[in-house]
Design a protein around this motif. Structure first.
Motif, PDB file in Angstrom:
ATOM      1  N   LEU A 118     -60.557 106.343 -61.550  1.00  0.00           N
ATOM      2  CA  LEU A 118     -60.000 105.549 -60.497  1.00  0.00           C
ATOM      3  C   LEU A 118     -60.273 106.043 -59.075  1.00  0.00           C
ATOM      4  O   LEU A 118     -60.458 105.255 -58.107  1.00  0.00           O
ATOM      5  CB  LEU A 118     -58.540 105.306 -60.526  1.00  0.00           C
ATOM      6  N   TYR A 119     -59.911 107.558 -59.240  1.00  0.00           N
ATOM      7  CA  TYR A 119     -60.107 107.869 -57.774  1.00  0.00           C
ATOM      8  C   TYR A 119     -61.446 107.953 -56.877  1.00  0.00           C
ATOM      9  O   TYR A 119     -61.841 107.471 -56.049  1.00  0.00           O
ATOM     10  CB  TYR A 119     -59.560 109.265 -57.764  1.00  0.00           C
ATOM     11  N   GLU A 120     -62.491 108.253 -57.878  1.00  0.00           N
ATOM     12  CA  GLU A 120     -63.979 108.125 -57.508  1.00  0.00           C
ATOM     13  C   GLU A 120     -64.198 106.619 -57.175  1.00  0.00           C
ATOM     14  O   GLU A 120     -65.124 106.252 -56.182  1.00  0.00           O
ATOM     15  CB  GLU A 120     -64.969 108.533 -58.749  1.00  0.00           C
ATOM     16  N   ALA A 121     -63.720 105.564 -58.116  1.00  0.00           N
ATOM     17  CA  ALA A 121     -63.877 104.225 -57.583  1.00  0.00           C
ATOM     18  C   ALA A 121     -63.447 104.039 -56.345  1.00  0.00           C
ATOM     19  O   ALA A 121     -63.934 103.102 -55.533  1.00  0.00           O
ATOM     20  CB  ALA A 121     -63.243 103.389 -58.626  1.00  0.00           C
ATOM     21  N   ILE A 122     -62.327 104.293 -56.086  1.00  0.00           N
ATOM     22  CA  ILE A 122     -61.635 104.129 -54.590  1.00  0.00           C
ATOM     23  C   ILE A 122     -62.627 104.776 -53.432  1.00  0.00           C
ATOM     24  O   ILE A 122     -62.862 103.983 -52.503  1.00  0.00           O
ATOM     25  CB  ILE A 122     -60.377 104.633 -54.594  1.00  0.00           C
ATOM     26  N   LEU A 123     -63.082 106.118 -53.649  1.00  0.00           N
ATOM     27  CA  LEU A 123     -63.878 106.522 -52.814  1.00  0.00           C
ATOM     28  C   LEU A 123     -65.100 105.777 -52.606  1.00  0.00           C
ATOM     29  O   LEU A 123     -65.694 105.601 -51.326  1.00  0.00           O
ATOM     30  CB  LEU A 123     -64.046 107.971 -52.987  1.00  0.00           C
ATOM     31  N   ASN A 124     -65.673 105.497 -53.967  1.00  0.00           N
ATOM     32  CA  ASN A 124     -67.088 104.591 -53.814  1.00  0.00           C
ATOM     33  C   ASN A 124     -66.843 103.059 -53.092  1.00  0.00           C
ATOM     34  O   ASN A 124     -67.572 102.521 -52.345  1.00  0.00           O
ATOM     35  CB  ASN A 124     -67.717 104.253 -55.102  1.00  0.00           C
ATOM     36  N   TYR A 125     -65.765 102.456 -53.373  1.00  0.00           N
ATOM     37  CA  TYR A 125     -65.328 101.040 -52.704  1.00  0.00           C
ATOM     38  C   TYR A 125     -65.368 101.501 -51.232  1.00  0.00           C
ATOM     39  O   TYR A 125     -65.749 100.715 -50.309  1.00  0.00           O
ATOM     40  CB  TYR A 125     -63.946 100.817 -53.261  1.00  0.00           C
ATOM     41  N   MET A 126     -64.738 102.584 -50.719  1.00  0.00           N
ATOM     42  CA  MET A 126     -64.442 102.717 -49.239  1.00  0.00           C
ATOM     43  C   MET A 126     -65.793 102.921 -48.621  1.00  0.00           C
ATOM     44  O   MET A 126     -66.000 102.705 -47.450  1.00  0.00           O
ATOM     45  CB  MET A 126     -63.409 104.062 -49.255  1.00  0.00           C
ATOM     46  N   GLU A 127     -66.630 103.499 -49.367  1.00  0.00           N
ATOM     47  CA  GLU A 127     -68.228 103.630 -48.910  1.00  0.00           C
ATOM     48  C   GLU A 127     -69.051 102.466 -49.171  1.00  0.00           C
ATOM     49  O   GLU A 127     -70.328 102.461 -48.891  1.00  0.00           O
ATOM     50  CB  GLU A 127     -68.591 104.936 -49.663  1.00  0.00           C
TER      51      GLU A 127
ATOM     52  N   GLU B 250     -57.088 103.086 -48.789  1.00  0.00           N
ATOM     53  CA  GLU B 250     -56.392 104.292 -48.143  1.00  0.00           C
ATOM     54  C   GLU B 250     -55.079 104.427 -48.685  1.00  0.00           C
ATOM     55  O   GLU B 250     -54.591 105.690 -48.821  1.00  0.00           O
ATOM     56  CB  GLU B 250     -56.401 104.160 -46.599  1.00  0.00           C
ATOM     57  N   THR B 251     -54.276 103.288 -48.896  1.00  0.00           N
ATOM     58  CA  THR B 251     -52.924 103.480 -49.288  1.00  0.00           C
ATOM     59  C   THR B 251     -52.715 104.160 -50.816  1.00  0.00           C
ATOM     60  O   THR B 251     -52.199 105.012 -51.195  1.00  0.00           O
ATOM     61  CB  THR B 251     -52.275 102.153 -49.420  1.00  0.00           C
ATOM     62  N   LEU B 252     -53.810 103.534 -51.621  1.00  0.00           N
ATOM     63  CA  LEU B 252     -53.989 103.838 -53.085  1.00  0.00           C
ATOM     64  C   LEU B 252     -54.458 105.315 -53.061  1.00  0.00           C
ATOM     65  O   LEU B 252     -53.936 106.159 -53.903  1.00  0.00           O
ATOM     66  CB  LEU B 252     -54.960 102.842 -53.830  1.00  0.00           C
ATOM     67  N   LYS B 253     -55.311 105.564 -52.259  1.00  0.00           N
ATOM     68  CA  LYS B 253     -56.030 106.940 -52.236  1.00  0.00           C
ATOM     69  C   LYS B 253     -54.926 108.107 -51.900  1.00  0.00           C
ATOM     70  O   LYS B 253     -54.771 108.936 -52.432  1.00  0.00           O
ATOM     71  CB  LYS B 253     -57.174 106.997 -51.355  1.00  0.00           C
ATOM     72  N   ASP B 254     -54.151 107.512 -50.664  1.00  0.00           N
ATOM     73  CA  ASP B 254     -53.025 108.603 -50.438  1.00  0.00           C
ATOM     74  C   ASP B 254     -52.022 108.750 -51.372  1.00  0.00           C
ATOM     75  O   ASP B 254     -51.659 109.966 -51.598  1.00  0.00           O
ATOM     76  CB  ASP B 254     -52.417 107.972 -49.010  1.00  0.00           C
ATOM     77  N   TYR B 255     -51.658 107.674 -52.106  1.00  0.00           N
ATOM     78  CA  TYR B 255     -50.583 107.891 -53.249  1.00  0.00           C
ATOM     79  C   TYR B 255     -51.135 108.908 -54.262  1.00  0.00           C
ATOM     80  O   TYR B 255     -50.335 109.776 -54.824  1.00  0.00           O
ATOM     81  CB  TYR B 255     -50.244 106.561 -53.591  1.00  0.00           C
TER      82      TYR B 255
END
Length: 141
Positions: free
Chosen positions: A30-39, A105-110
């Protein structure tokens, strides 16, 4: 990677260790997907799917532990259950925010500042004591 498996604490019950290991895999995906989504490398549906997988896994994880604690009369069950309930409440709030705002960013931060430190501390403290108690009744491999 948010949490390295090598750095994650182990407890006296292999079934709990297996559940934790799976959860770390799902959390890291999930974390990697969030980072990849942000990019711009993956779509929002990928994050949605992995977030749903993560939420379902956490619920199953907590339910598994709670069932064992109830079955074997774990002395600190109400406190442990209360901590699970508190985190589920947080996760439900984060899920609602995610669905409303779609702010990665909210999800990543949490995940970075709340869930990851919490799960490590929870396993080092509550789960360690729980697993020691349950290991007197449950023998798994």
């Amino acid at each position: 990677m948010l949490i390295r498996k090598e750095d994650f604490p182990q407890v006296a019950l292999s079934d709990m260790n297996n559940i934790h290991s799976t959860e770390i895999d799902i959390l890291n995906s999930l974390y990697e997907a969030i980072l990849n989504y942000m990019e711009g490398k993956v779509d929002i549906e990928t994050v949605d799917r992995l977030f749903d997988d993560f939420l379902n896994d956490v619920k199953e994880h907590f339910s598994f532990e709670q069932n064992l604690m109830e079955k074997y009369g774990f002395f600190a069950y109400p406190m442990h259950r209360g901590e699970h309930d508190r985190v589920l409440y947080e996760l439900n709030s984060i899920e609602k925010l995610w669905k409303e705002k779609r702010n990665p960013e909210t999800l990543k931060d949490y995940l970075e500042n709340q869930f990851a430190p919490w799960i490590i501390n929870h396993v080092q403290t509550m789960d360690t004591v729980t697993a020691m108690f349950l290991s007197n009744f449950v023998h798994t491999e």
